[in-house]
Design an enzyme around this catalytic site. Structure first.
Site: not given
Ligand code: UD2
Length: 329
Positions: A280, A180, A151
């Site tokens: 990751g 985000n 991605y």
């Molecule tokens: C974001 C973007 C992704 C990419 C990435 C780049 C979103 C939705 N995704 O991923 O497309 O650009 O950044 O680094 O904006 N979490 C929990 N529980 C849950 C879901 C998530 O603890 O049920 C945590 C997850 O482990 C992470 C944080 O929340 O530490 C944010 O997770 P995410 O999936 O919303 O977004 P991210 O930053 O991983």
């Protein structure tokens, strides 16, 4: 008609215009008197996201892998906003080739269709993912890109294609690196949906959320209408052409704190369940938005409490009337 950010284009194409961010952008363009062509293959977009303003738009049900379809959709458009993508990082890990055909080749098609149509400007949705796991914060545009997933490669390559189209053909391209993004119409439907949409839907259903890791990891959450404003400014600012801009707020929220705030809004005492960190997962992500401030005149308007409350209201109303309850810009 809204006059806060005047749009100097009478007709625009929005790829992914029925999706979460694309539909808010389409709505904002309509409110500013711009005729919008929405191109969407409805794989993650939804017609209900366009409810209430679909009289003012033309919908093309199709795919950015189809260059000739894109070319006809772009015909007569002065600006193109490219939001269509396979947006799930894990999906690109599972299917690096198929997703590259959409995210990389599709972006190239969008640029080429814009060039052939004689469009002036193309604003493309990039991502903070291009910074990878570089531990330095805040993220600045001058930092090297370190893609850690297909991605992120797709987004970094898309930016490079955009630069080349600017230098080679004079197409005014602008890349926006979203942090985000959250807000009404974000789909909580997959385990890899945005954490805010997942936590809000758990709270609305009276279910405990899962926090991966200790919950101290943090993100820069930006409300969707501020991302829309960044797009409008990127389209309207002459000096933005050829540029890459972080689009965030510069503020952080830790995931544990996020749940506490949501639990308070929802009036629930549910405690999160902690599980092992996601492979990751990045610990720290926050944008330096100086460049967007100085070149685009961008400044996020919606505070986290206001944005979270509006998004909670939308989730709490849930289900049948979703599209109609979204914000206007
Ligand atoms: C974001 C973007 C992704 C990419 C990435 C780049 C979103 C939705 N995704 O991923 O497309 O650009 O950044 O680094 O904006 N979490 C929990 N529980 C849950 C879901 C998530 O603890 O049920 C945590 C997850 O482990 C992470 C944080 O929340 O530490 C944010 O997770 P995410 O999936 O919303 O977004 P991210 O930053 O991983």
């Amino acid at each position: 008609m809204k006059a806060d950010i005047p749009i100097p284009y009478s007709r625009a194409l929005v790829t992914g215009g029925a999706g979460f961010i694309g539909s808010h952008l389409t709505q904002a363009l309509c409110e500013r008197g711009c005729r919008v062509v929405v191109l969407d293959n409805f794989s993650s977009g939804n017609r209900s996201n366009l409810a209430g303003f679909d009289d003012d738009i033309e919908i093309v049900d199709g795919d950015i892998r189809d260059l000739s379809l894109l070319e006809s959709a772009a015909d007569g458009c002065e600006a193109v906003f490219h939001q269509a993508a396979v947006v799930s990082v894990p999906q690109t890990v599972e299917d690096p080739v198929g997703s590259a055909l959409v995210n990389e080749t599709g972006t190239l098609h969008v640029l080429e269709a814009a060039r052939r149509a004689g469009a002036a400007r193309v604003v493309i949705a990039s991502s903070s993912a291009v910074y990878g796991d570089d531990p330095h914060v805040p993220k600045r545009e001058s930092m090297p890109v370190r893609p850690m997933s297909p991605y992120a490669v797709h987004k970094a390559v898309g930016e490079q294609h955009a630069d080349v189209y600017h230098r080679l053909y004079g197409l005014e391209t602008v890349s926006l690196r979203y942090f985000n993004v959250y807000g009404p119409r974000q789909d909580p439907g997959s385990p890899y949906s945005g954490v805010i949409s997942i936590f809000l839907s758990r709270a609305a259903a009276g279910l405990r959320p899962v926090i991966f890791g200790d919950g101290k990891q943090y993100r820069d959450f930006i409300y969707v209408s501020d991302v829309v404003k960044a797009n409008l400014l990127a389209a309207a600012t002459t000096a933005a052409a050829g540029g890459r801009f972080n689009i965030g707020t510069g503020e952080i929220t830790r995931i544990r704190e996020l749940w506490d705030r949501i639990a308070e809004l929802a009036g629930t005492g549910l405690e999160p369940e902690f599980q092992a960190p996601r492979a990751g997962d990045i610990v720290a992500s926050v944008a330096d938005i100086d460049r967007a401030r100085s070149v685009l005149g961008f400044s996020p308007r919606t505070t986290f409490s206001t944005g979270l409350r509006k998004t909670w209201q939308w989730f709490a109303e849930a289900g049948q009337e979703r599209g109609r309850h979204a914000d206007s810009h």
